[in-house]
Scaffold this motif. Structure first.
Motif, PDB file in Angstrom:
ATOM      1  N   ASP A  40       0.809  -1.210   0.000  1.00 49.63           N
ATOM      2  CA  ASP A  40       0.000   0.000   0.000  1.00 49.63           C
ATOM      3  C   ASP A  40       0.849   1.271   0.000  1.00 49.63           C
ATOM      4  O   ASP A  40       0.358   2.358   0.292  1.00 49.63           O
ATOM      5  N   SER A  41       2.119   1.154  -0.347  1.00 49.81           N
ATOM      6  CA  SER A  41       3.011   2.312  -0.361  1.00 49.81           C
ATOM      7  C   SER A  41       2.672   3.253  -1.509  1.00 49.81           C
ATOM      8  O   SER A  41       2.225   2.829  -2.584  1.00 49.81           O
ATOM      9  N   GLU A  42       2.911   4.544  -1.296  1.00 42.49           N
ATOM     10  CA  GLU A  42       2.737   5.542  -2.346  1.00 42.49           C
ATOM     11  C   GLU A  42       3.822   5.415  -3.410  1.00 42.49           C
ATOM     12  O   GLU A  42       3.662   5.918  -4.524  1.00 42.49           O
ATOM     13  N   LEU A  43       4.936   4.773  -3.071  1.00 37.84           N
ATOM     14  CA  LEU A  43       6.047   4.598  -3.998  1.00 37.84           C
ATOM     15  C   LEU A  43       6.152   3.130  -4.388  1.00 37.84           C
ATOM     16  O   LEU A  43       6.154   2.253  -3.518  1.00 37.84           O
ATOM     17  N   SER A  44       6.244   2.847  -5.662  1.00 35.08           N
ATOM     18  CA  SER A  44       6.350   1.465  -6.107  1.00 35.08           C
ATOM     19  C   SER A  44       7.674   0.860  -5.645  1.00 35.08           C
ATOM     20  O   SER A  44       8.707   1.527  -5.623  1.00 35.08           O
ATOM     21  N   ASN A  45       7.613  -0.394  -5.245  1.00 40.17           N
ATOM     22  CA  ASN A  45       8.784  -1.162  -4.801  1.00 40.17           C
ATOM     23  C   ASN A  45       9.448  -0.593  -3.548  1.00 40.17           C
ATOM     24  O   ASN A  45      10.620  -0.874  -3.286  1.00 40.17           O
ATOM     25  N   PHE A  46       8.704   0.181  -2.775  1.00 41.69           N
ATOM     26  CA  PHE A  46       9.269   0.708  -1.528  1.00 41.69           C
ATOM     27  C   PHE A  46       9.529  -0.441  -0.561  1.00 41.69           C
ATOM     28  O   PHE A  46       8.693  -1.334  -0.413  1.00 41.69           O
ATOM     29  N   TYR A  47      10.675  -0.428   0.068  1.00 43.21           N
ATOM     30  CA  TYR A  47      11.058  -1.519   0.962  1.00 43.21           C
ATOM     31  C   TYR A  47      11.653  -0.984   2.256  1.00 43.21           C
ATOM     32  O   TYR A  47      12.141   0.149   2.321  1.00 43.21           O
ATOM     33  N   GLU A  48      11.616  -1.823   3.284  1.00 41.51           N
ATOM     34  CA  GLU A  48      12.216  -1.517   4.579  1.00 41.51           C
ATOM     35  C   GLU A  48      12.797  -2.804   5.150  1.00 41.51           C
ATOM     36  O   GLU A  48      12.418  -3.908   4.738  1.00 41.51           O
ATOM     37  N   PRO A  49      13.709  -2.691   6.118  1.00 42.90           N
ATOM     38  CA  PRO A  49      14.222  -3.898   6.770  1.00 42.90           C
ATOM     39  C   PRO A  49      13.107  -4.660   7.493  1.00 42.90           C
ATOM     40  O   PRO A  49      12.175  -4.060   8.018  1.00 42.90           O
ATOM     41  N   GLN A  50      13.224  -5.963   7.497  1.00 39.32           N
ATOM     42  CA  GLN A  50      12.262  -6.818   8.202  1.00 39.32           C
ATOM     43  C   GLN A  50      12.368  -6.568   9.704  1.00 39.32           C
ATOM     44  O   GLN A  50      13.449  -6.705  10.288  1.00 39.32           O
ATOM     45  N   PRO A  51      11.270  -6.180  10.379  1.00 32.00           N
ATOM     46  CA  PRO A  51      11.334  -5.926  11.826  1.00 32.00           C
ATOM     47  C   PRO A  51      11.686  -7.176  12.625  1.00 32.00           C
ATOM     48  O   PRO A  51      11.473  -8.302  12.180  1.00 32.00           O
ATOM     49  N   ASN A  52      12.232  -6.936  13.806  1.00 26.21           N
ATOM     50  CA  ASN A  52      12.537  -8.015  14.761  1.00 26.21           C
ATOM     51  C   ASN A  52      13.410  -9.111  14.151  1.00 26.21           C
ATOM     52  O   ASN A  52      13.113 -10.306  14.259  1.00 26.21           O
ATOM     53  N   THR A  53      14.482  -8.679  13.505  1.00 25.20           N
ATOM     54  CA  THR A  53      15.406  -9.646  12.913  1.00 25.20           C
ATOM     55  C   THR A  53      16.840  -9.344  13.322  1.00 25.20           C
ATOM     56  O   THR A  53      17.195  -8.204  13.624  1.00 25.20           O
ATOM     57  N   ASN A  54      17.646 -10.383  13.337  1.00 28.17           N
ATOM     58  CA  ASN A  54      19.088 -10.248  13.505  1.00 28.17           C
ATOM     59  C   ASN A  54      19.724 -10.727  12.205  1.00 28.17           C
ATOM     60  O   ASN A  54      19.628 -11.911  11.864  1.00 28.17           O
ATOM     61  N   ILE A  55      20.339  -9.817  11.487  1.00 25.22           N
ATOM     62  CA  ILE A  55      20.882 -10.126  10.166  1.00 25.22           C
ATOM     63  C   ILE A  55      22.393 -10.306  10.258  1.00 25.22           C
ATOM     64  O   ILE A  55      23.101  -9.432  10.767  1.00 25.22           O
ATOM     65  N   GLN A  56      22.860 -11.435   9.777  1.00 25.36           N
ATOM     66  CA  GLN A  56      24.300 -11.680   9.688  1.00 25.36           C
ATOM     67  C   GLN A  56      24.739 -11.372   8.257  1.00 25.36           C
ATOM     68  O   GLN A  56      24.155 -11.890   7.308  1.00 25.36           O
ATOM     69  N   ASP A  57      25.735 -10.533   8.111  1.00 25.27           N
ATOM     70  CA  ASP A  57      26.160 -10.096   6.781  1.00 25.27           C
ATOM     71  C   ASP A  57      27.658 -10.333   6.609  1.00 25.27           C
ATOM     72  O   ASP A  57      28.456  -9.922   7.456  1.00 25.27           O
ATOM     73  N   LYS A  58      28.019 -10.984   5.508  1.00 23.19           N
ATOM     74  CA  LYS A  58      29.428 -11.179   5.194  1.00 23.19           C
ATOM     75  C   LYS A  58      29.589 -11.352   3.678  1.00 23.19           C
ATOM     76  O   LYS A  58      29.499 -12.461   3.146  1.00 23.19           O
ATOM     77  N   PRO A  59      29.837 -10.235   2.967  1.00 24.80           N
ATOM     78  CA  PRO A  59      30.130 -10.356   1.534  1.00 24.80           C
ATOM     79  C   PRO A  59      31.363 -11.233   1.318  1.00 24.80           C
ATOM     80  O   PRO A  59      32.219 -11.356   2.206  1.00 24.80           O
ATOM     81  N   SER A  60      31.473 -11.835   0.138  1.00 24.10           N
ATOM     82  CA  SER A  60      32.564 -12.772  -0.135  1.00 24.10           C
ATOM     83  C   SER A  60      33.936 -12.136   0.005  1.00 24.10           C
ATOM     84  O   SER A  60      34.910 -12.798   0.359  1.00 24.10           O
ATOM     85  N   TRP A  61      34.016 -10.829  -0.235  1.00 20.98           N
ATOM     86  CA  TRP A  61      35.312 -10.147  -0.198  1.00 20.98           C
ATOM     87  C   TRP A  61      35.637  -9.563   1.177  1.00 20.98           C
ATOM     88  O   TRP A  61      36.744  -9.090   1.416  1.00 20.98           O
ATOM     89  N   PHE A  62      34.642  -9.622   2.100  1.00 19.39           N
ATOM     90  CA  PHE A  62      34.800  -8.955   3.396  1.00 19.39           C
ATOM     91  C   PHE A  62      35.350  -9.934   4.427  1.00 19.39           C
ATOM     92  O   PHE A  62      34.897 -11.076   4.507  1.00 19.39           O
ATOM     93  N   PRO A  63      36.316  -9.509   5.258  1.00 18.23           N
ATOM     94  CA  PRO A  63      36.984 -10.464   6.150  1.00 18.23           C
ATOM     95  C   PRO A  63      36.147 -10.950   7.323  1.00 18.23           C
ATOM     96  O   PRO A  63      36.330 -12.080   7.786  1.00 18.23           O
ATOM     97  N   ASP A  64      35.235 -10.118   7.836  1.00 17.24           N
ATOM     98  CA  ASP A  64      34.517 -10.465   9.065  1.00 17.24           C
ATOM     99  C   ASP A  64      33.007 -10.453   8.857  1.00 17.24           C
ATOM    100  O   ASP A  64      32.484  -9.757   7.989  1.00 17.24           O
ATOM    101  N   GLU A  65      32.316 -11.201   9.684  1.00 12.48           N
ATOM    102  CA  GLU A  65      30.859 -11.167   9.686  1.00 12.48           C
ATOM    103  C   GLU A  65      30.394 -10.026  10.570  1.00 12.48           C
ATOM    104  O   GLU A  65      30.939  -9.791  11.649  1.00 12.48           O
ATOM    105  N   VAL A  66      29.387  -9.273  10.100  1.00  9.25           N
ATOM    106  CA  VAL A  66      28.820  -8.190  10.907  1.00  9.25           C
ATOM    107  C   VAL A  66      27.360  -8.506  11.216  1.00  9.25           C
ATOM    108  O   VAL A  66      26.726  -9.338  10.543  1.00  9.25           O
ATOM    109  N   ARG A  67      26.822  -7.829  12.225  1.00  4.20           N
ATOM    110  CA  ARG A  67      25.472  -8.120  12.718  1.00  4.20           C
ATOM    111  C   ARG A  67      24.642  -6.840  12.756  1.00  4.20           C
ATOM    112  O   ARG A  67      25.066  -5.824  13.300  1.00  4.20           O
TER     113      ARG A  67
END
Length: 331
Positions: free
Chosen positions: A57-84
């Motif tokens: 129901d957003s006024e802007l098409s394809n508008f997105y936000e982070p999923q609430p109540n989540t813990n995201i682990q992120d580690k791109p292939s080139w990045f040395p450490d995992e971040v949270r």
């Protein structure tokens, strides 16, 4: 026409052409210099759909936000450490929850922006908004508690950032808003990206992405999508729509506003025009050079933990020097 007159005319024409070439070279060089020294690498990231929600129901098409109540682990292939990233119940990258009923002793700052503000590739407590909140509360201002509410989301342009303030930030009743802007925020338009990104993700091989990364292009799919969109739409039209997003924010928020970020002269002029037309608005354009500072940015151009510390320190100094922060018993 005498021979002398002909020589003078020819000399004038040649001189004009030489000056024109010199000026053209100057502006081309200046444009490249701005991009190299202010932008560094392209500050965009591929977005993992499983960590996002798309509002129907957003006024802007394809508008997105982070999923609430989540813990995201992120580690791109080139990045040395995992971040949270800790995403709270309101979809904010924050270890804390913020009450929409603002406490009487609270001074609230809302920070807006893209992945720089979100804090991509640093843990939640290490992004500049979190650091700034701790630094402000360490001032021990009498009868005052500071809250810095981070609305930043990776990949946002000015339109998405302004809209997110309307639906997500306004209810927190901020006393001050800080909008961190980068050049690409003026011409990215992520609402056009979803279809292009999905098609390109299917057509570009893993090997091609890895080869691009070795050459310093960490965001091949995004860059190709951006090029396709800019070729289809007039860039001037896109920039005009993005510029209008500044004024859209002004419709929903009347309080003090600081514009800051790493912006080249081309777009800084648009920001200055907005500042001149809106009361209680200032431009902070003297952020520290995180690109020239050893360890200030990661390979893809995003601020490192050190970069976020430098940005937060600069913002704190600016807030105190320009009396944005109430810090005495009489306020």
């Amino acid at each position: 026409m005498t021979l002398q007159s002909k020589k003078l005319t020819l000399f004038t024409v040649v001189l004009f052409e030489i000056i024109s070439v010199i000026l053209l070279c100057f502006f081309l060089f200046k444009n490249l210099y701005d991009k190299k020294n202010i932008l560094g690498a392209v500050h965009v990231v591929p977005i993992k759909k499983e960590n996002l929600i798309f509002s129907s129901d957003s006024e802007l098409s394809n508008f997105y936000e982070p999923q609430p109540n989540t813990n995201i682990q992120d580690k791109p292939s080139w990045f040395p450490d995992e971040v949270r990233y800790v995403i709270n119940s309101d979809g904010l990258n924050s270890l804390k929850e913020y009450d929409t009923n603002k406490p009487q002793d609270s001074f609230r700052i809302v920070t807006m922006g893209d992945s720089f503000t979100f804090g991509l590739l640093v843990n939640t407590e290490e992004n500049y908004s979190s650091i700034l909140e701790r630094s402000l509360n360490n001032l021990n201002c009498p009868k005052r508690h500071f809250e810095v509410i981070n609305l930043g989301v990776m990949g946002y342009d000015l339109l998405f950032a302004s809209y997110r303030f309307k639906i997500r930030g306004e209810k927190y009743q901020p006393d001050l808003v800080v909008w961190f802007i980068n050049d690409h925020n003026f011409h990215t338009m992520p609402q056009l990206f979803k279809k292009q990104m999905e098609e390109l993700e299917k057509s570009i091989s893993r090997e091609e992405k890895e080869e691009a990364r070795k050459k310093g292009n960490y965001h091949l799919v995004w860059n190709k999508a951006e090029a396709l969109i800019e070729n289809f739409y007039m860039e001037k039209s896109i920039i005009e729509q993005e510029h209008a997003a500044l004024y859209e924010l002004a419709r929903h928020y009347k309080g003090p506003l600081i514009l800051t970020g790493y912006v080249s002269s081309r777009f800084k002029s648009l920001m200055k025009l907005f500042v001149s037309n809106r009361p209680s608005t200032v431009l902070q354009d003297n952020l520290p050079d995180i690109y020239g500072n050893s360890g200030g940015v990661y390979a893809d151009g995003h601020p490192s933990t050190k970069g976020h510390e430098l940005i937060a320190s600069s913002l704190l100094t600016f807030l105190l020097t320009n009396n944005f922060i109430p810090c005495n018993t009489g306020q």
